[in-house]
Every structure is written in structure tokens, then in C-alpha cells.
Design a protein around this motif. Sequence first.
Motif, PDB file in Angstrom:
ATOM      1  N   ASN A   8     -15.235 -50.524  31.718  1.00 60.42           N
ATOM      2  CA  ASN A   8     -14.351 -51.021  30.655  1.00 60.42           C
ATOM      3  C   ASN A   8     -12.949 -50.501  30.957  1.00 60.42           C
ATOM      4  O   ASN A   8     -12.677 -49.318  30.774  1.00 60.42           O
ATOM      5  CB  ASN A   8     -14.854 -50.501  29.296  1.00 60.42           C
ATOM      6  CG  ASN A   8     -13.895 -50.808  28.161  1.00 60.42           C
ATOM      7  OD1 ASN A   8     -12.977 -51.605  28.312  1.00 60.42           O
ATOM      8  ND2 ASN A   8     -14.115 -50.163  27.013  1.00 60.42           N
ATOM      9  N   LYS A  10     -10.207 -51.209  29.482  1.00 61.44           N
ATOM     10  CA  LYS A  10      -9.330 -51.085  28.297  1.00 61.44           C
ATOM     11  C   LYS A  10      -7.955 -51.695  28.612  1.00 61.44           C
ATOM     12  O   LYS A  10      -7.891 -52.671  29.353  1.00 61.44           O
ATOM     13  CB  LYS A  10      -9.254 -49.616  27.872  1.00 61.44           C
ATOM     14  CG  LYS A  10     -10.659 -49.006  27.731  1.00 61.44           C
ATOM     15  CD  LYS A  10     -10.691 -47.683  27.069  1.00 61.44           C
ATOM     16  CE  LYS A  10     -12.134 -47.208  26.971  1.00 61.44           C
ATOM     17  NZ  LYS A  10     -12.293 -45.993  26.203  1.00 61.44           N
ATOM     18  N   HIS A  91     -16.165 -52.568  20.092  1.00 57.83           N
ATOM     19  CA  HIS A  91     -15.844 -51.238  20.628  1.00 57.83           C
ATOM     20  C   HIS A  91     -15.209 -50.391  19.512  1.00 57.83           C
ATOM     21  O   HIS A  91     -14.454 -50.907  18.698  1.00 57.83           O
ATOM     22  CB  HIS A  91     -14.890 -51.365  21.818  1.00 57.83           C
ATOM     23  CG  HIS A  91     -14.741 -50.078  22.564  1.00 57.83           C
ATOM     24  ND1 HIS A  91     -13.957 -49.048  22.098  1.00 57.83           N
ATOM     25  CD2 HIS A  91     -15.312 -49.637  23.709  1.00 57.83           C
ATOM     26  CE1 HIS A  91     -14.051 -48.026  22.950  1.00 57.83           C
ATOM     27  NE2 HIS A  91     -14.871 -48.362  23.932  1.00 57.83           N
ATOM     28  N   GLU A  93     -12.817 -48.445  19.494  1.00 63.33           N
ATOM     29  CA  GLU A  93     -11.348 -48.477  19.443  1.00 63.33           C
ATOM     30  C   GLU A  93     -10.868 -49.694  18.662  1.00 63.33           C
ATOM     31  O   GLU A  93      -9.817 -49.657  18.031  1.00 63.33           O
ATOM     32  CB  GLU A  93     -10.782 -48.457  20.880  1.00 63.33           C
ATOM     33  CG  GLU A  93     -10.905 -47.062  21.482  1.00 63.33           C
ATOM     34  CD  GLU A  93     -11.013 -47.028  23.002  1.00 63.33           C
ATOM     35  OE1 GLU A  93     -10.741 -48.044  23.655  1.00 63.33           O
ATOM     36  OE2 GLU A  93     -11.387 -45.955  23.520  1.00 63.33           O
ATOM     37  N   GLU A 161     -22.163 -45.591  21.790  1.00 64.91           N
ATOM     38  CA  GLU A 161     -21.008 -44.808  22.217  1.00 64.91           C
ATOM     39  C   GLU A 161     -20.546 -43.887  21.082  1.00 64.91           C
ATOM     40  O   GLU A 161     -19.812 -44.329  20.185  1.00 64.91           O
ATOM     41  CB  GLU A 161     -19.844 -45.740  22.584  1.00 64.91           C
ATOM     42  CG  GLU A 161     -20.140 -46.686  23.714  1.00 64.91           C
ATOM     43  CD  GLU A 161     -18.867 -47.137  24.417  1.00 64.91           C
ATOM     44  OE1 GLU A 161     -18.729 -46.846  25.604  1.00 64.91           O
ATOM     45  OE2 GLU A 161     -18.008 -47.738  23.756  1.00 64.91           O
ATOM     46  N   ALA A 165     -17.217 -38.821  21.914  1.00 56.20           N
ATOM     47  CA  ALA A 165     -17.459 -38.615  23.350  1.00 56.20           C
ATOM     48  C   ALA A 165     -16.607 -39.551  24.200  1.00 56.20           C
ATOM     49  O   ALA A 165     -16.574 -39.421  25.422  1.00 56.20           O
ATOM     50  CB  ALA A 165     -18.941 -38.836  23.668  1.00 56.20           C
ATOM     51  N   ILE A 166     -15.920 -40.498  23.562  1.00 61.31           N
ATOM     52  CA  ILE A 166     -15.169 -41.502  24.322  1.00 61.31           C
ATOM     53  C   ILE A 166     -13.837 -40.935  24.789  1.00 61.31           C
ATOM     54  O   ILE A 166     -13.002 -40.520  23.972  1.00 61.31           O
ATOM     55  CB  ILE A 166     -14.938 -42.778  23.477  1.00 61.31           C
ATOM     56  CG1 ILE A 166     -16.286 -43.449  23.181  1.00 61.31           C
ATOM     57  CG2 ILE A 166     -13.996 -43.737  24.204  1.00 61.31           C
ATOM     58  CD1 ILE A 166     -16.194 -44.647  22.277  1.00 61.31           C
ATOM     59  N   GLY A 167     -13.657 -40.864  26.088  1.00 52.61           N
ATOM     60  CA  GLY A 167     -12.387 -40.432  26.664  1.00 52.61           C
ATOM     61  C   GLY A 167     -12.067 -38.965  26.445  1.00 52.61           C
ATOM     62  O   GLY A 167     -10.948 -38.529  26.683  1.00 52.61           O
ATOM     63  N   GLY A 205     -19.463 -42.989  26.826  1.00 51.49           N
ATOM     64  CA  GLY A 205     -18.755 -41.803  26.319  1.00 51.49           C
ATOM     65  C   GLY A 205     -18.705 -40.751  27.401  1.00 51.49           C
ATOM     66  O   GLY A 205     -19.652 -39.986  27.580  1.00 51.49           O
ATOM     67  N   SER A 206     -17.605 -40.766  28.187  1.00 53.28           N
ATOM     68  CA  SER A 206     -17.381 -39.766  29.236  1.00 53.28           C
ATOM     69  C   SER A 206     -18.478 -39.726  30.288  1.00 53.28           C
ATOM     70  O   SER A 206     -18.747 -38.672  30.864  1.00 53.28           O
ATOM     71  CB  SER A 206     -17.155 -38.370  28.617  1.00 53.28           C
ATOM     72  OG  SER A 206     -15.992 -38.384  27.805  1.00 53.28           O
ATOM     73  N   MET A 207     -19.123 -40.864  30.535  1.00 57.70           N
ATOM     74  CA  MET A 207     -20.071 -40.889  31.661  1.00 57.70           C
ATOM     75  C   MET A 207     -19.262 -40.881  32.960  1.00 57.70           C
ATOM     76  O   MET A 207     -18.234 -41.542  33.067  1.00 57.70           O
ATOM     77  CB  MET A 207     -20.966 -42.131  31.612  1.00 57.70           C
ATOM     78  CG  MET A 207     -22.096 -42.067  32.642  1.00 57.70           C
ATOM     79  SD  MET A 207     -23.108 -43.561  32.727  1.00 57.70           S
ATOM     80  CE  MET A 207     -24.291 -43.292  31.433  1.00 57.70           C
ATOM     81  N   LEU A 225     -21.780 -47.748  29.791  1.00 54.51           N
ATOM     82  CA  LEU A 225     -20.487 -48.416  29.582  1.00 54.51           C
ATOM     83  C   LEU A 225     -19.433 -47.346  29.868  1.00 54.51           C
ATOM     84  O   LEU A 225     -19.387 -46.317  29.191  1.00 54.51           O
ATOM     85  CB  LEU A 225     -20.387 -48.950  28.148  1.00 54.51           C
ATOM     86  CG  LEU A 225     -19.109 -49.721  27.801  1.00 54.51           C
ATOM     87  CD1 LEU A 225     -18.876 -50.898  28.742  1.00 54.51           C
ATOM     88  CD2 LEU A 225     -19.184 -50.250  26.354  1.00 54.51           C
ATOM     89  N   ILE A 226     -18.632 -47.590  30.882  1.00 58.03           N
ATOM     90  CA  ILE A 226     -17.815 -46.527  31.445  1.00 58.03           C
ATOM     91  C   ILE A 226     -16.337 -46.881  31.381  1.00 58.03           C
ATOM     92  O   ILE A 226     -15.920 -47.923  31.895  1.00 58.03           O
ATOM     93  CB  ILE A 226     -18.244 -46.276  32.915  1.00 58.03           C
ATOM     94  CG1 ILE A 226     -19.687 -45.758  32.925  1.00 58.03           C
ATOM     95  CG2 ILE A 226     -17.336 -45.271  33.609  1.00 58.03           C
ATOM     96  CD1 ILE A 226     -20.642 -46.657  33.588  1.00 58.03           C
ATOM     97  N   GLY A 227     -15.557 -46.008  30.751  1.00 61.76           N
ATOM     98  CA  GLY A 227     -14.119 -46.234  30.645  1.00 61.76           C
ATOM     99  C   GLY A 227     -13.386 -45.589  31.800  1.00 61.76           C
ATOM    100  O   GLY A 227     -13.245 -46.158  32.885  1.00 61.76           O
ATOM    101  N   GLY A 228     -12.926 -44.351  31.608  1.00 61.42           N
ATOM    102  CA  GLY A 228     -12.087 -43.660  32.581  1.00 61.42           C
ATOM    103  C   GLY A 228     -12.629 -43.695  34.001  1.00 61.42           C
ATOM    104  O   GLY A 228     -11.883 -43.953  34.952  1.00 61.42           O
TER     105      GLY A 228
HETATM  106  P1  PGA Z   1     -14.938 -43.255  28.568  1.00 58.25           P
HETATM  107  O1  PGA Z   1     -14.899 -44.608  27.699  1.00 58.25           O
HETATM  108  O2  PGA Z   1     -15.947 -43.446  29.652  1.00 58.25           O
HETATM  109  O3  PGA Z   1     -13.537 -43.101  29.079  1.00 58.25           O
HETATM  110  O4  PGA Z   1     -15.323 -42.160  27.626  1.00 58.25           O
HETATM  111  C1  PGA Z   1     -16.075 -45.297  27.421  1.00 58.25           C
HETATM  112  C2  PGA Z   1     -15.775 -46.493  26.553  1.00 58.25           C
HETATM  113  O5  PGA Z   1     -14.901 -46.400  25.691  1.00 58.25           O
HETATM  114  O6  PGA Z   1     -16.406 -47.556  26.688  1.00 58.25           O
END
Ligand code: PGA
Length: 248
Positions: A8, A10, A91, A93, A161, A165-167, A205-207, A225-228
Amino acid sequence: MRKFIVGNWKMNGTSRDLKEIEAIASAAQDYVSVDSALCVPATLIDRAVRQIGSFSIGGQDCHMLTEGAFTGCVSAEMLGDAGAVLTIVGHSERRTAQHECDIDICAKAEAAHAAGLHAIVCVGETLNERESGKALDVVLKQLGASLPDTAAGNWLCVAYEPVWAIGTGRVAGPDDVEEMHGAIRSALAQRFGEEGNAIRILYGGSMNGENAAQLLALDNVDGGLIGGASLSAAKFEPILAAAEALSK
Ligand code: PGA
């Protein structure tokens, strides 16, 4: 069940980053036992799809209606027209910053389905809700109201998520993740019968490359589901590798 690893991006990425998307798509080809996708900004979908061919590109949100006077919004049909094959909806956010509620998210998931897209429906509790012992209640309530009755079938995934834990670099503990994913699985099976057992439940969440193997090995964790850690091939590939190793 095949693991599903979804990036993801973003609000990150311009044409300068198409090379990185290409690198991610090319790395993903080596992990044949894993399904993977990248949800990029809407502005990049068309170019990403043209550039990389068979890799799955998705959006990050869609409007619940097909067209109309909704300045700045993008419909599911438009995402599909640009070449997306999936979209995230709900999501945290967006639940927070755009004040989206479960009813909106349910309608968006249905719109995605109607447009022929797969949908990833996100749920998750805040830190305050977790610390006051309400995490299970909150998430199961979100789940019940955010999933349409048509959710059974392989067009839909759920992403758990935890908002805190997200970001943040904080990951939910394995026991908590397993408890939540087990509760989500039971709710899906109760509502959709056997087909509820086939809905993939992703953790988000921070995976990252360091913790993915442990998280993905947990019961009912069918992907991430992976952000950063999805912003570069160098960070994303170890997660794909961890999922592949577990599929053997
Ligand atoms: P993150 O984000 O891996 O940066 O914590 C996950 C997400 O918001 O989907």
C-alpha cells in the motif's frame, strides 16, 4: 490457502517511482507460490499497468457510486478502466481523516465488486480501544457492518490492521494477532458458511522483512498489507520470500 502480500503506497509515488514498481513486479515473479499486488496512487495505475504487464496493480479507495458530481473522487469503474484489478477500502487513515463509516465502506466494497475488482476491506482498533479491552468487540462490529452480504467468494479479503501498529514500528503481539484473526475467521464462517473459510485475512501494521515470517506463520494469517516496507523492492522482497518459504 495461498498467501497474499499486498503493498500500500498511500500518498507516495510519482512517475519517478515507476522504476521501483517495475522492480517490485519483477521481484514478485520469483515467488510463484505467493499472490502479490501493489496498491498505488490512482495517478500511477495506468502507467504502472502499461509498464509492467501481468503484475496486479490496485487502488487504495473508491467511491461507492459509479459516477456523478463528486469532485475529486474516483469510482471503482474508473480504477478498473485504468487497469486496476483490486482496491483497498476502509483503511483506518480514511476512516479517520475522511470520516468514513462502516456503511460507506460496505457500499464501496460492493461498488468494487460490481466493477469487477477484488476488494480488501480493512478493520482495526485504536490503542485506546485495545487498552480498554474492547479490541475484539470493535473489530467484529466493524467487520459485520463493513462486509456486504455478497462478500463470500474469492473477490474479497479482510485486512486486520490495529491502528496503533500502522506506520509506528509497533507490531501487535503474536497472541493478539492470532486471537483476532481467529475471531475474524469464526465470524466469517458463521456468516458465510464454508465460503467464509476461504476469505483471506491479511495482517497489516509495521510488517517488514524481519517480522514477516513470524506473523505470516500464525493461524489464519493469510497474508499481509504492507505500507512503509512496500515502498522499495529491497524492503518488499524479503516479505515475499518469507511468505514463499511458508508455502513450501
Ligand atoms: P505500515 O502500513 O506497514 O507502514 O504500518 C500498513 C498500512 O497502513 O496498510
